[in-house]
Structure formats: structure tokens, C-alpha cells
Design a protein around this motif. Structure first.
Motif, PDB file in Angstrom:
ATOM      1  N   UNK A 134      51.364  62.493 -51.414  1.00 27.18           N
ATOM      2  CA  UNK A 134      50.175  63.174 -51.919  1.00 27.18           C
ATOM      3  C   UNK A 134      50.149  63.316 -53.434  1.00 27.18           C
ATOM      4  N   UNK A 135      48.925  63.281 -53.976  1.00 27.95           N
ATOM      5  CA  UNK A 135      48.664  63.673 -55.362  1.00 27.95           C
ATOM      6  C   UNK A 135      47.945  65.010 -55.272  1.00 27.95           C
ATOM      7  N   UNK A 136      48.531  66.058 -55.853  1.00 30.77           N
ATOM      8  CA  UNK A 136      48.070  67.428 -55.658  1.00 30.77           C
ATOM      9  C   UNK A 136      47.456  68.011 -56.917  1.00 30.77           C
ATOM     10  N   UNK A 137      46.451  68.859 -56.736  1.00 27.74           N
ATOM     11  CA  UNK A 137      45.865  69.566 -57.876  1.00 27.74           C
ATOM     12  C   UNK A 137      46.589  70.881 -58.115  1.00 27.74           C
ATOM     13  N   UNK A 138      46.097  71.674 -59.055  1.00 30.43           N
ATOM     14  CA  UNK A 138      46.774  72.919 -59.430  1.00 30.43           C
ATOM     15  C   UNK A 138      46.725  73.969 -58.330  1.00 30.43           C
ATOM     16  N   UNK A 139      45.873  73.767 -57.317  1.00 31.41           N
ATOM     17  CA  UNK A 139      45.813  74.698 -56.189  1.00 31.41           C
ATOM     18  C   UNK A 139      46.704  74.257 -55.040  1.00 31.41           C
ATOM     19  N   UNK A 140      47.434  73.152 -55.211  1.00 27.97           N
ATOM     20  CA  UNK A 140      48.290  72.648 -54.154  1.00 27.97           C
ATOM     21  C   UNK A 140      47.531  71.865 -53.095  1.00 27.97           C
ATOM     22  N   UNK A 141      46.297  71.449 -53.392  1.00 31.78           N
ATOM     23  CA  UNK A 141      45.495  70.670 -52.455  1.00 31.78           C
ATOM     24  C   UNK A 141      45.659  69.187 -52.737  1.00 31.78           C
ATOM     25  N   UNK A 142      45.626  68.380 -51.682  1.00 32.93           N
ATOM     26  CA  UNK A 142      45.734  66.934 -51.838  1.00 32.93           C
ATOM     27  C   UNK A 142      44.399  66.383 -52.338  1.00 32.93           C
ATOM     28  N   UNK A 143      44.415  65.768 -53.505  1.00 32.80           N
ATOM     29  CA  UNK A 143      43.201  65.149 -54.045  1.00 32.80           C
ATOM     30  C   UNK A 143      43.285  63.627 -54.008  1.00 32.80           C
ATOM     31  N   UNK A 144      44.466  63.087 -53.699  1.00 37.30           N
ATOM     32  CA  UNK A 144      44.619  61.640 -53.637  1.00 37.30           C
ATOM     33  C   UNK A 144      45.872  61.246 -52.892  1.00 37.30           C
ATOM     34  N   UNK A 145      45.908  59.974 -52.461  1.00 41.46           N
ATOM     35  CA  UNK A 145      47.076  59.403 -51.794  1.00 41.46           C
ATOM     36  C   UNK A 145      47.609  58.302 -52.695  1.00 41.46           C
ATOM     37  N   UNK A 146      48.803  58.494 -53.237  1.00 44.67           N
ATOM     38  CA  UNK A 146      49.385  57.552 -54.185  1.00 44.67           C
ATOM     39  C   UNK A 146      49.572  56.185 -53.531  1.00 44.67           C
ATOM     40  N   UNK A 147      49.015  55.131 -54.164  1.00 45.45           N
ATOM     41  CA  UNK A 147      48.974  53.844 -53.478  1.00 45.45           C
ATOM     42  C   UNK A 147      49.309  52.633 -54.332  1.00 45.45           C
ATOM     43  N   UNK A 148      49.121  52.686 -55.638  1.00 45.90           N
ATOM     44  CA  UNK A 148      49.328  51.486 -56.454  1.00 45.90           C
ATOM     45  C   UNK A 148      49.753  51.872 -57.861  1.00 45.90           C
ATOM     46  N   UNK A 149      50.418  50.944 -58.519  1.00 43.91           N
ATOM     47  CA  UNK A 149      50.816  51.143 -59.910  1.00 43.91           C
ATOM     48  C   UNK A 149      50.498  49.869 -60.689  1.00 43.91           C
ATOM     49  N   UNK A 150      50.262  50.020 -61.975  1.00 43.11           N
ATOM     50  CA  UNK A 150      50.004  48.874 -62.840  1.00 43.11           C
ATOM     51  C   UNK A 150      51.314  48.380 -63.429  1.00 43.11           C
ATOM     52  N   UNK A 151      51.370  47.080 -63.670  1.00 43.84           N
ATOM     53  CA  UNK A 151      52.548  46.467 -64.273  1.00 43.84           C
ATOM     54  C   UNK A 151      52.123  45.623 -65.468  1.00 43.84           C
ATOM     55  N   UNK A 152      53.010  45.436 -66.434  1.00 43.84           N
ATOM     56  CA  UNK A 152      52.651  44.626 -67.613  1.00 43.84           C
ATOM     57  C   UNK A 152      52.344  43.191 -67.208  1.00 43.84           C
ATOM     58  N   UNK A 153      51.609  42.471 -68.038  1.00 38.53           N
ATOM     59  CA  UNK A 153      51.309  41.066 -67.743  1.00 38.53           C
ATOM     60  C   UNK A 153      52.590  40.262 -67.518  1.00 38.53           C
ATOM     61  N   UNK A 154      52.560  39.427 -66.509  1.00 34.30           N
ATOM     62  CA  UNK A 154      53.720  38.596 -66.190  1.00 34.30           C
ATOM     63  C   UNK A 154      54.607  39.165 -65.117  1.00 34.30           C
ATOM     64  N   UNK A 155      54.477  40.468 -64.820  1.00 34.49           N
ATOM     65  CA  UNK A 155      55.284  41.068 -63.767  1.00 34.49           C
ATOM     66  C   UNK A 155      54.722  40.670 -62.417  1.00 34.49           C
ATOM     67  N   UNK A 156      55.578  40.181 -61.538  1.00 34.24           N
ATOM     68  CA  UNK A 156      55.143  39.711 -60.237  1.00 34.24           C
ATOM     69  C   UNK A 156      55.405  40.718 -59.133  1.00 34.24           C
ATOM     70  N   UNK A 157      56.071  41.813 -59.437  1.00 33.51           N
ATOM     71  CA  UNK A 157      56.345  42.832 -58.433  1.00 33.51           C
ATOM     72  C   UNK A 157      56.390  44.192 -59.100  1.00 33.51           C
ATOM     73  N   UNK A 158      56.370  45.237 -58.265  1.00 34.24           N
ATOM     74  CA  UNK A 158      56.372  46.598 -58.782  1.00 34.24           C
ATOM     75  C   UNK A 158      57.763  46.960 -59.273  1.00 34.24           C
TER      76      UNK A 158
END
Length: 456
Positions: A306-330
Motif C-alpha cells: 500500500x501507498x498510504x496518506x497521512x490518515x493511514x488510508x490506502x491511496x494507491x497500490x505500489x506497482x512500477x518504478x522508473x529506471x534510467x535509459x538502458x536499464x533492462x530490469x528493475x
């Protein structure tokens, strides 16, 4: 009917966006027994080097002396005769004096040591005792507390409801994160975390208290990258799904999960952007996410947490990350993580629990991914037997024709196919949207009622 939202099938449609690459932070692969050599498959990422042996961090060995290197003194120095040393002087009675001094020092040291030992003896009261942090006035330990709404307070409240998942298959073991949706054992995670268990594989859910439970897959969708599993447990504490439409840039957030297999890890940051069109995954299982962007550290293994706000509520589900150009995996967090909005997750999770499948909205057109210009163009020709505009579909009924250019949706400009697809999938079937359409030199607004399409 078939999925009509996808751009015209082309090899370059699913090419990683530039300048960076979006990748799933996803299941963290574990060492594989020798009897079963590791084979990367869907949902698995390149194994992370062992602790202390990370790529690029090995310390260089001490260099050997190169050929011809001399370890002697510089020329002209080592050839000199050593200077004559003056004869040693015999002490005048000094030997006895030194022995006496040593005895006196030892005696004094013993006395001082005994006195100090008396002072620190826990069985003897001391008038010089000072208060210790974490104790009350009477010396009893004080219960630790943190201000309501602080990161520590939020973490203490949500950690018992955040889990780590392990999926074991013949090819290897992958891990991810999730959290309790309902008290009767339903848990939400990413589809790519448990994708290997759809056909074969065992899922184990580990809670923060150390208990482990086998889980069954209730339902999953690759289109939204969400899945629901269930354990035989009761009286669990579910997390509250907040209203992700109320999230604004700059809001403080916490990301909780098991990055690199490290359970109950909490990282903090802010919401750094909204409505990022994220296309994550392989071509066969691509998720289009109208994502919340955060700089809270998200790493492989955080997926589904979970991604939580200041009230402890779930506002998102962590799913992806960005990588620099040329990176083929996380390879790890660079401060650009992406989460599925909670409002979308709520709707999809309800469908998965009820029917085991999910749906998504379509307008019934094929998009030309080769088009370069303002807006997004509807394909001009059929692709693999599919018409550019589905006969009788929402776009056809609204008067959209092959070759038309869609400039905006509900007043928000679009310049890439992904942006339009993500914006539509953020709605629900039956919702009406207003598209700004250009035919030739003429522009007009058309109202389109979204149609339902079964998810993969």
C-alpha cells in the motif's frame, strides 16, 4: 467483443518510453535449489546480488608490486654508513625507582578500580544516579508513544495488515507484497506478483507477526495489474481504501511492503505527480495505469504493497518504478515510483471477489501508433481483421471515423496513444466522456458512452 482500446498491433507499441524506462518493481526472486536451475519467467526480475556482493561494489584486491618496483630506499640513501649511536647510559639507581613507581601505580590503580566498581555495582544504591531516557519519574520504563498522525504512528497502525507473498514454482521463487482487504481473509496484491500461480505454483502469505498461511488465487487481471488472494483466517484487520481523487501533489505518503524480501519496511515521501500514463509489463500482459507518482522509495518486492496518506488510508497500490535509459530490469528506486489509484483498485477488487474476473471500458477504436502530430489518430485501415472503428460501438455511434484525430478527453489534451487509453481505463463502463475530435480541418466535441470489455 475484442479489446478495441489497444493501439494497432505493432512491434514498437510496447517499446519502453524514453528517456526513462518504466518497469515493475515486482517479485523479488530468491535463490533456486541446485536441482531446479533458475529460469526467468513472467513476473520475475533479475536476481539481486547477495548482500556484500552487489555488482559494482566489490572492493579491489590489494595490488601486487609491479615489475621493477623497488622497495629499498632511494639511491644514495641506502648506501650511506649508518650513523654511530652514542653509548647507552646506565641508570643511576633508576631500575629500583622504576620498579617502585610501577608498584605504586598498580596499587593506586587497584584502589581506584575498586572504588569505581563500587559506584557502578547495580546492587548498591547511588546518590549520583541520573534519569535514563524511556523511564518514568520512579525509574520504571515508560511506554513509547508518538504523536497522532506521525509516520511512526501510521506505521504502527498499518504494519499488522501488510503482508509479504511468496510464489513457489518449478522455475524458482518470487516474492511481493500485499495488504488485507477484508477481515475474512481477502488480500490485494499485483497480478504480476502472483501471475506464476495462475497455472501452477503455491502461494504463501506471511504476516507481520511471523505467522504464515497458504493462499488461493481468487481472481486477477493483467490489464489493471491487480489480483486478490485469500487465506483461511478470520478477524484480520483490513486497511481502509481512501479516496484517491482527493490526492494532490505534495501530499505526504508512506510506502509499506517487503522490498528485496525485507518484510515490514516503511519508506516516506510525497506525491510528486498525478495522472502519469504508465505502461508496465511485457507486450503480452501490459497494464495501463493512470498512476500516482511518488518519490517514496519503492524497490523490487514492494509490488502490491500500500501507498498510504497521512490518515493511514490506502491511496494507491505500489506497482512500477522508473529506471534510467538502458536499464533492462528493475534495479532499484531512483525516486520515481508509480501506484495504481485506490479508487480503481476498489472497483476492480470488488469485481475479482465477486466473479473472479474484471472488466474495463472501451470506446471501440484502433489507434495508429505510427502517427506523429497533434493528438492521437484513429487507424485508417483494418489491423489483423479488426476494423479501425468497431461497427455499432461507442465511437461509431458518436460519429468518429477512421483517420479522425482525438485531441482531448474531458478537456485534457492527449498526445500519445497511452495517454488516451489510460484516461479511458480510469473511468468505468457506462461512464460518458467528451472527446475533442478533428476531421480534416474541422474540430468538434462528441459525447461517447464507454462500453464494457472483459479483462484478460
Amino acid at each position: 467483443m475484442t479489446d478495441r482500446l489497444e493501439p494497432a498491433p505493432r512491434d514498437d507499441l510496447f517499446a519502453p518510453p524514453e528517456p526513462g524506462t518504466l518497469s515493475r518493481p515486482a517479485p523479488q526472486p530468491q535463490p533456486v535449489p541446485p536441482a531446479h536451475p533458475y529460469a526467468a519467467g513472467p513476473g520475475l526480475v533479475t536476481p539481486v546480488p547477495a548482500v556484500g556482493q552487489q555488482a559494482g561494489t566489490d572492493r579491489p584486491a590489494t595490488p601486487e608490486p609491479s615489475a621493477g618496483h623497488s622497495t629499498t630506499e632511494p639511491p644514495g640513501v641506502g648506501d650511506r654508513e649508518p650513523a654511530a649511536r652514542p653509548p647507552a647510559r646506565r641508570p643511576r639507581g633508576g631500575g629500583a625507582a622504576l620498579v617502585v613507581a610501577a608498584l605504586v601505580a598498580g596499587l593506586v590503580g587497584g584502589v581506584v578500580g575498586d572504588r569505581v566498581s563500587d559506584r557502578v555495582d547495580p546492587d548498591r544504591p547511588s546518590d549520583a544516579a541520573l534519569p535514563v531516557s524511556g523511564t518514568q519519574g520512579d525509574g520504571a520504563p515508560a511506554a513509547p508513544s508518538r504523536p497522532a498522525g506521525s509516520f511512526a504512528d501510521i506505521a504502527a497502525g498499518v504494519l499488522p495488515s501488510v503482508v509479504s507473498l511468496e510464489v513457489r514454482r518449478e522455475e524458482g521463487v518470487s516474492t511481493g507484497s500485499g495488504f488485507v482487504l477484508r477481515a475474512d481473509g481477502y488480500i490485494l496484491t499485483n497480478n504480476h506478483v502472483v501471475a506464476g500461480a495462475a497455472t501452477r505454483g503455491d502461494i504463501t502469505v506471511a504476516f507481520a507477526d511471523g505467522s504464515e498461511h497458504p493462499a488461493e488465487l481468487v481472481g486477477a487481471t493483467a490489464d489493471y495489474d491487480l489480483a486478490v488472494v485469500r487465506v483461511e483466517a478470520r478477524d484480520l484487520t483490513p486497511l481502509v481504501l481512501g479516496d484517491s481523487d482527493e490526492v494532490v501533489v505534495g501530499d505526504a505518503v508512506l510506502a509499506v511492503g517487503a522490498p528485496l524480501g525485507l518484510e515490514s519496511t516503511v519508506t516516506a515521501g510525497i506525491v510528486s505527480a498525478l495522472h502519469r500514463p504508465v505502461q508496465a509489463g511485457e507486450a503480452a500482459q501490459t497494464a495501463f495505469i493512470d498512476a500516482i507518482q511518488t518519490d517514496a522509495a519503492i524497490n523490487p518486492g514492494n509490488s502490491g504493497g500500500p501507498l498510504l496518506n497521512a490518515a493511514g488510508e490506502v491511496v494507491g497500490i505500489n506497482s512500477a518504478i522508473a529506471q534510467p535509459p538502458g536499464s533492462m530490469s528493475a534495479t532499484g528506486s531512483i525516486g520515481l515510483g508509480f501506484a495504481i489509484p485506490a479508487n480503481q483498485a476498489r472497483h476492480t477488487a470488488e469485481q475479482l471477489i465477486e466473479t473472479g474476473r474484471a472488466t474495463y471500458p472501451v470506446i471501440g477504436v484502433l489507434l495508429d501508433s505510427t502517427y506523429r502530430g497533434e493528438g492521437v489518430q484513429v487507424a485508417t485501415e483494418a489491423q489483423q481483421g479488426q476494423a479501425p472503428v468497431t461497427p455499432g460501438g461507442p465511437a461509431d455511434q458518436a460519429g468518429i471515423r477512421p483517420g479522425d484525430v482525438i485531441l482531448a478527453i474531458d478537456g485534457r489534451p492527449v498526445s500519445m496513444s497511452d495517454e488516451l487509453i489510460v484516461a479511458i481505463r480510469a473511468r468505468q463502463p457506462g461512464d460518458a466522456v467528451t472527446l475533442r475530435v478533428r476531421t480534416g480541418e474541422e474540430e468538434r466535441d462528441v459525447r461517447v458512452v464507454l462500453q464494457e470489455q472483459a479483462s484478460q
